[in-house]
Design a protein around this motif. Structure first.
Motif: not given
Length: 325
Positions: A163-182
């Motif tokens: 899913g594009p939102d999964a990849a987009t969530a990684l491309a942030t200054d914040g890195g891997l959040s718990s939500g993105a990890q889940s």
């Protein structure tokens, strides 16, 4: 649907040309003697010939190969999910959108070969992001058919698969959040489960192919036994034996028609149907056989080839009967 029909030269005894009141086998066979070369063409064409069953066997090989690829993909996504689940997460400020995507997530995606935004962001997030992409590269992208068939970066492939939102969530200054990890873990496991179901559907098709090959090879053995019987009969009973075989070959041809109709019903009820599938396109079989060199419907092609052979043999037997008359 376009179905392979084998050779075009198929002899049919012309029902409309049989004289009125003509009901016995001799009357039907009488038409044969008017065919050019009928008297000399008395050899039985299939006594020693056995069908190669190349269409069905090639289909089996294609299915086994695809099943292996699918299971490799399942294992890769399971490994990726396990590795991401073990990673440390970083705290990320969340925006107010229902998706829960980290703030600023839509900046920087795809700007580099790795998908990491320029500047990299905070050191902790940058390291975590690199670990995620490295894990994806070591698992999913390590599959040989991914490298061969797709020219994608890790983030491009991850977006396509999870899913594009999964990849987009990684491309942030914040890195891997718990939500993105889940999300990554759950979607990777879902991708693995989908491949497990697909492998099961391919197993069903392999079972079907094995059953059909058994049916077709059994009919081919019967065909060859009938022809060998004609060749072996002596003592003045040759004609009676040939007439019997001629009738039995006609019955065998009808059985081929029934086998083809049965396979058609199977094609209309595939073991796996995509949600957006058009029933007339038979997507599952196009997926399995569309890219192969053989026919898209290998069982039907194989049955058609056998039916052609039976008709040719029956013509040869009929010609022999007519010549002996």
């Amino acid at each position: 649907m376009s179905v392979y029909t084998g050779s075009a030269a198929v002899f049919q005894i012309p029902d409309q040309e049989v004289a009125a009141g003509c009901t016995n086998v001799w009357c039907e066979l009488g038409a044969l003697v008017t065919e050019p070369g009928a008297i000399t063409a008395v050899a039985l064409v299939g006594v020693l010939a056995m069908l190669a069953f190349a269409y069905v066997r090639d289909a089996e090989a294609a299915c086994r190969s695809e099943r292996r690829r699918v299971l490799d993909g399942r294992d890769a996504f399971e490994s990726f999910a396990a590795r991401v689940a073990e990673m440390d997460t970083v705290p990320v400020a969340m925006d107010s959108t229902p998706s829960g995507v980290p703030a600023g997530a839509f900046g920087g995606i795809g700007s580099g070969g790795s998908g990491i935004p320029p500047g990299g962001g905070p050191a902790g997030g940058d390291v975590t992001l690199r670990r995620v992409l490295a894990a994806y590269d070591d698992t999913v992208l390590s599959l040989s058919h991914y490298r061969e068939e797709y020219d994608e970066t890790a983030t491009e492939s991850l977006a396509a698969e999870l899913g594009p939102d999964a990849a987009t969530a990684l491309a942030t200054d914040g890195g891997l959040s718990s939500g993105a990890q889940s999300a990554l873990v759950n979607r990777s496991r879902h991708a693995a489960d989908a491949r497990e179901r697909l492998a099961g559907a391919i197993d069903e098709e392999l079972d079907e192919l094995a059953d059909r090959e058994t049916d077709i090879s059994g009919k081919d053995r019967r065909r060859r036994r009938l022809l060998a019987h004609v060749e072996g009969v002596r003592s003045g009973h040759e004609t009676d034996a040939a007439i019997d075989v001629w009738n039995r070959l006609a019955e065998l041809e009808r059985e081929c028609d029934e086998l083809a109709a049965d396979r058609q019903r199977s094609l209309d009820d595939p073991p796996l149907t995509p949600a957006l599938d058009d029933d007339h396109e038979r997507t599952f079989y196009g997926y399995l056989y569309g890219s192969t060199d053989g026919p898209r419907y290998p069982v039907l092609a194989q049955v058609a080839e056998l039916a052609d052979r039976i008709r040719a043999d029956r013509d040869g037997v009929g010609t022999r009967i007519a010549a002996d008359r």
